[in-house]
Design a protein around this motif. Sequence first.
Motif, PDB file in Angstrom:
ATOM      1  N   LEU A 127       7.890   7.727  -0.448  1.00  0.00           N
ATOM      2  CA  LEU A 127       8.018   7.096  -1.778  1.00  0.00           C
ATOM      3  C   LEU A 127       9.239   7.694  -2.468  1.00  0.00           C
ATOM      4  O   LEU A 127       9.525   8.885  -2.328  1.00  0.00           O
TER       5      LEU A 127
ATOM      6  N   MET B  48      -1.043   7.689   1.449  1.00  0.00           N
ATOM      7  CA  MET B  48       0.170   8.481   1.238  1.00  0.00           C
ATOM      8  C   MET B  48      -0.182   9.939   0.972  1.00  0.00           C
ATOM      9  O   MET B  48       0.571  10.841   1.366  1.00  0.00           O
TER      10      MET B  48
ATOM     11  N   PRO C  67       0.592  10.004  -5.438  1.00  0.00           N
ATOM     12  CA  PRO C  67       0.454   9.197  -4.225  1.00  0.00           C
ATOM     13  C   PRO C  67      -0.988   8.756  -3.984  1.00  0.00           C
ATOM     14  O   PRO C  67      -1.903   9.580  -4.023  1.00  0.00           O
ATOM     15  N   ARG C  68      -1.151   7.453  -3.784  1.00  0.00           N
ATOM     16  CA  ARG C  68      -2.486   6.918  -3.466  1.00  0.00           C
ATOM     17  C   ARG C  68      -2.726   7.063  -1.956  1.00  0.00           C
ATOM     18  O   ARG C  68      -1.787   7.205  -1.168  1.00  0.00           O
TER      19      ARG C  68
ATOM     20  N   LEU D 254      23.561  -1.412   0.281  1.00  0.00           N
ATOM     21  CA  LEU D 254      23.271  -0.159  -0.429  1.00  0.00           C
ATOM     22  C   LEU D 254      22.403   0.757   0.435  1.00  0.00           C
ATOM     23  O   LEU D 254      22.646   1.960   0.550  1.00  0.00           O
TER      24      LEU D 254
ATOM     25  N   ILE E 162      26.174   5.241  -2.746  1.00  0.00           N
ATOM     26  CA  ILE E 162      25.662   4.113  -1.951  1.00  0.00           C
ATOM     27  C   ILE E 162      26.637   2.927  -1.977  1.00  0.00           C
ATOM     28  O   ILE E 162      26.284   1.808  -1.600  1.00  0.00           O
TER      29      ILE E 162
ATOM     30  N   ASP F  57      15.090   3.235   3.872  1.00  0.00           N
ATOM     31  CA  ASP F  57      16.143   4.242   4.065  1.00  0.00           C
ATOM     32  C   ASP F  57      15.846   5.086   5.292  1.00  0.00           C
ATOM     33  O   ASP F  57      16.742   5.435   6.067  1.00  0.00           O
TER      34      ASP F  57
ATOM     35  N   GLY G 103       9.770   4.271  -6.718  1.00  0.00           N
ATOM     36  CA  GLY G 103       8.794   3.199  -6.987  1.00  0.00           C
ATOM     37  C   GLY G 103       7.566   3.628  -7.756  1.00  0.00           C
ATOM     38  O   GLY G 103       7.153   2.952  -8.705  1.00  0.00           O
ATOM     39  N   PRO G 104       6.942   4.759  -7.400  1.00  0.00           N
ATOM     40  CA  PRO G 104       5.666   5.090  -8.029  1.00  0.00           C
ATOM     41  C   PRO G 104       5.787   5.513  -9.491  1.00  0.00           C
ATOM     42  O   PRO G 104       6.805   6.031  -9.916  1.00  0.00           O
TER      43      PRO G 104
ATOM     44  N   VAL H 163      23.124   7.841  -5.949  1.00  0.00           N
ATOM     45  CA  VAL H 163      23.974   7.457  -7.093  1.00  0.00           C
ATOM     46  C   VAL H 163      24.203   8.617  -8.068  1.00  0.00           C
ATOM     47  O   VAL H 163      25.346   8.950  -8.376  1.00  0.00           O
TER      48      VAL H 163
ATOM     49  N   ASP I  85      20.639  -1.385  -8.477  1.00  0.00           N
ATOM     50  CA  ASP I  85      20.482  -2.369  -7.389  1.00  0.00           C
ATOM     51  C   ASP I  85      20.620  -3.785  -7.925  1.00  0.00           C
ATOM     52  O   ASP I  85      21.303  -4.630  -7.364  1.00  0.00           O
TER      53      ASP I  85
ATOM     54  N   LYS J 106       6.238   2.036   2.980  1.00  0.00           N
ATOM     55  CA  LYS J 106       6.419   0.597   3.197  1.00  0.00           C
ATOM     56  C   LYS J 106       7.471  -0.022   2.282  1.00  0.00           C
ATOM     57  O   LYS J 106       7.767  -1.209   2.391  1.00  0.00           O
TER      58      LYS J 106
ATOM     59  N   ALA K 120      23.163   4.401   1.869  1.00  0.00           N
ATOM     60  CA  ALA K 120      22.246   5.507   1.545  1.00  0.00           C
ATOM     61  C   ALA K 120      21.854   6.254   2.813  1.00  0.00           C
ATOM     62  O   ALA K 120      21.895   7.492   2.869  1.00  0.00           O
TER      63      ALA K 120
ATOM     64  N   ARG L 122      17.086   2.171 -10.698  1.00  0.00           N
ATOM     65  CA  ARG L 122      16.579   0.911 -10.135  1.00  0.00           C
ATOM     66  C   ARG L 122      17.394  -0.276 -10.635  1.00  0.00           C
ATOM     67  O   ARG L 122      17.586  -1.271  -9.929  1.00  0.00           O
TER      68      ARG L 122
ATOM     69  N   ASN M 240      12.235   3.085   0.069  1.00  0.00           N
ATOM     70  CA  ASN M 240      12.397   4.497   0.451  1.00  0.00           C
ATOM     71  C   ASN M 240      12.151   4.617   1.958  1.00  0.00           C
ATOM     72  O   ASN M 240      12.916   5.264   2.669  1.00  0.00           O
TER      73      ASN M 240
HETATM   74  N1  LIG Z   1      19.981   2.266  -6.388  1.00  0.00           N
HETATM   75  C1  LIG Z   1      19.393   3.142  -5.605  1.00  0.00           C
HETATM   76  O1  LIG Z   1      19.187   4.313  -5.962  1.00  0.00           O
HETATM   77  C2  LIG Z   1      18.908   2.684  -4.239  1.00  0.00           C
HETATM   78  C3  LIG Z   1      17.692   3.155  -3.789  1.00  0.00           C
HETATM   79  N2  LIG Z   1      17.158   2.802  -2.588  1.00  0.00           N
HETATM   80  C4  LIG Z   1      15.879   3.294  -2.161  1.00  0.00           C
HETATM   81  O2  LIG Z   1      14.877   2.447  -2.719  1.00  0.00           O
HETATM   82  C5  LIG Z   1      13.832   3.285  -3.227  1.00  0.00           C
HETATM   83  C6  LIG Z   1      12.976   2.509  -4.198  1.00  0.00           C
HETATM   84  O3  LIG Z   1      12.351   1.505  -3.395  1.00  0.00           O
HETATM   85  P1  LIG Z   1      11.042   0.740  -3.891  1.00  0.00           P
HETATM   86  O4  LIG Z   1      10.605  -0.143  -2.764  1.00  0.00           O
HETATM   87  O5  LIG Z   1      11.295   0.126  -5.221  1.00  0.00           O
HETATM   88  O6  LIG Z   1       9.970   1.906  -4.148  1.00  0.00           O
HETATM   89  P2  LIG Z   1       9.383   2.997  -3.149  1.00  0.00           P
HETATM   90  O7  LIG Z   1       9.846   2.738  -1.745  1.00  0.00           O
HETATM   91  O8  LIG Z   1       9.599   4.307  -3.782  1.00  0.00           O
HETATM   92  O9  LIG Z   1       7.778   2.690  -3.259  1.00  0.00           O
HETATM   93  C7  LIG Z   1       7.331   1.390  -3.223  1.00  0.00           C
HETATM   94  C8  LIG Z   1       6.194   1.298  -2.222  1.00  0.00           C
HETATM   95  O10 LIG Z   1       5.216   2.291  -2.504  1.00  0.00           O
HETATM   96  C9  LIG Z   1       3.992   1.707  -2.947  1.00  0.00           C
HETATM   97  N3  LIG Z   1       3.530   2.535  -4.048  1.00  0.00           N
HETATM   98  C10 LIG Z   1       3.915   2.481  -5.348  1.00  0.00           C
HETATM   99  N4  LIG Z   1       3.276   3.440  -6.071  1.00  0.00           N
HETATM  100  C11 LIG Z   1       2.482   4.113  -5.187  1.00  0.00           C
HETATM  101  C12 LIG Z   1       1.591   5.218  -5.307  1.00  0.00           C
HETATM  102  N5  LIG Z   1       1.383   5.834  -6.491  1.00  0.00           N
HETATM  103  N6  LIG Z   1       0.937   5.651  -4.187  1.00  0.00           N
HETATM  104  C13 LIG Z   1       1.122   5.024  -3.004  1.00  0.00           C
HETATM  105  N7  LIG Z   1       1.969   3.974  -2.800  1.00  0.00           N
HETATM  106  C14 LIG Z   1       2.636   3.544  -3.904  1.00  0.00           C
HETATM  107  C15 LIG Z   1       4.346   0.282  -3.276  1.00  0.00           C
HETATM  108  O11 LIG Z   1       3.244  -0.562  -3.052  1.00  0.00           O
HETATM  109  C16 LIG Z   1       5.488  -0.011  -2.297  1.00  0.00           C
HETATM  110  O12 LIG Z   1       4.936  -0.294  -1.019  1.00  0.00           O
HETATM  111  C17 LIG Z   1      14.584   4.452  -3.775  1.00  0.00           C
HETATM  112  O13 LIG Z   1      13.773   5.567  -4.037  1.00  0.00           O
HETATM  113  C18 LIG Z   1      15.595   4.697  -2.669  1.00  0.00           C
HETATM  114  O14 LIG Z   1      15.016   5.464  -1.629  1.00  0.00           O
HETATM  115  C19 LIG Z   1      17.841   1.797  -1.757  1.00  0.00           C
HETATM  116  O15 LIG Z   1      17.560   1.955  -0.416  1.00  0.00           O
HETATM  117  C20 LIG Z   1      19.343   1.880  -1.934  1.00  0.00           C
HETATM  118  C21 LIG Z   1      19.731   1.779  -3.413  1.00  0.00           C
END
Ligand SMILES: NC(=O)C1=CN([C@@H]2O[C@H](COP(=O)(O)OP(=O)(O)OC[C@H]3O[C@@H](n4cnc5c(N)ncnc54)[C@H](O)[C@@H]3O)[C@@H](O)[C@H]2O)[C@H](O)CC1
Length: 244
Positions: free
Chosen positions: A144, A156, A152-153, A32, A233, A67, A147-148, A210, A18, A61, A36, A15, A64
């Motif tokens: 996901l 999801m 999964p909540r 990026l 990426i 992508d 991020g988590p 990466v 980025d 949302k 990806a 993370r 991920n």
């Molecule tokens: N440098 C890199 O590796 C790149 C990675 N990329 C992609 O970006 C994701 C990470 O994105 P991020 O938005 O930070 O997180 P997620 O999409 O995994 O999840 C966030 C999303 O999910 C909700 N959330 C969080 N925890 C939970 C849970 N336990 N249950 C349900 N929902 C949850 C939160 O509210 C957000 O809505 C990485 O994995 C890559 O796919 C970039 O695209 C390129 C660079």
Amino acid sequence: MESPAPPPLTVAQSRAVDRVCLEDYGLPGAVLMENAARGCAELLDRVSDGNPGAVAIVCGKGNNGGDGFALARHLTIRGATVHLFAPFEEPPDADEEPGEAAMNARVARRMGLPWTDWTTLSEEDLTNRLAEEAAGGWIVDALLGTGPSGPPREPMDVAVRAIHAARSRGPRVLAVDVPTGFDADGGRPFQSSPDGGACCVRADRTATFVAPKPGFAMDGASDWTGSVSVVGIGAPPAAIESVR
Ligand SMILES: NC(=O)C1=CN([C@@H]2O[C@H](COP(=O)(O)OP(=O)(O)OC[C@H]3O[C@@H](n4cnc5c(N)ncnc54)[C@H](O)[C@@H]3O)[C@@H](O)[C@H]2O)[C@H](O)CC1
Ligand SMILES: [K+]
């Protein structure tokens, strides 16, 4: 030329890449994300002998999911039959959500790609639709990624169970970056129920960005990740090394 996989990066380090790309190099997340997605499209082509067939992409949302939306565009360009399972009927507009994930969702929507809001479906209906739309092809887990920090909540968890059930009817599963529900540092699902079940996607292949994540090499991890491929990426090498 397949270069050897770089040493693993933890979730936090991944993370941080980025952030370093943007702050130190001015390289925005949308670039990026584009790399990806394109890398995932190339991988799917390669592992499907040039014809991934029907592809059902299930998006969350966050980035991920972003992508996944960008991947839908690149697979369409390559001639694949794509059906998007999005977490909304209409993407948020630019002033509400200026980020790269929503931008890619808007582009996919404006392309008129086949589109279903998966959050409106029951687990059974989503299972049936996924099995139908990915028949003979692939389901892509873009729910996901890194991020988590827990299982999964809702809703999801419904999508995870539907992907699992649909996979048993034939489609292969590609996980984007990390199988949803899998702890990429700990090497196991975030939540394992006493009966050995877990709210976690079982993938045939994981396209991780990466570098591999430490948990992917741990015992039992491949039951969830399947075969792992690293997708670059476009991050400057010094940006990647700076987070180690
Ligand atoms: N440098 C890199 O590796 C790149 C990675 N990329 C992609 O970006 C994701 C990470 O994105 P991020 O938005 O930070 O997180 P997620 O999409 O995994 O999840 C966030 C999303 O999910 C909700 N959330 C969080 N925890 C939970 C849970 N336990 N249950 C349900 N929902 C949850 C939160 O509210 C957000 O809505 C990485 O994995 C890559 O796919 C970039 O695209 C390129 C660079
Ligand atoms: K995923």
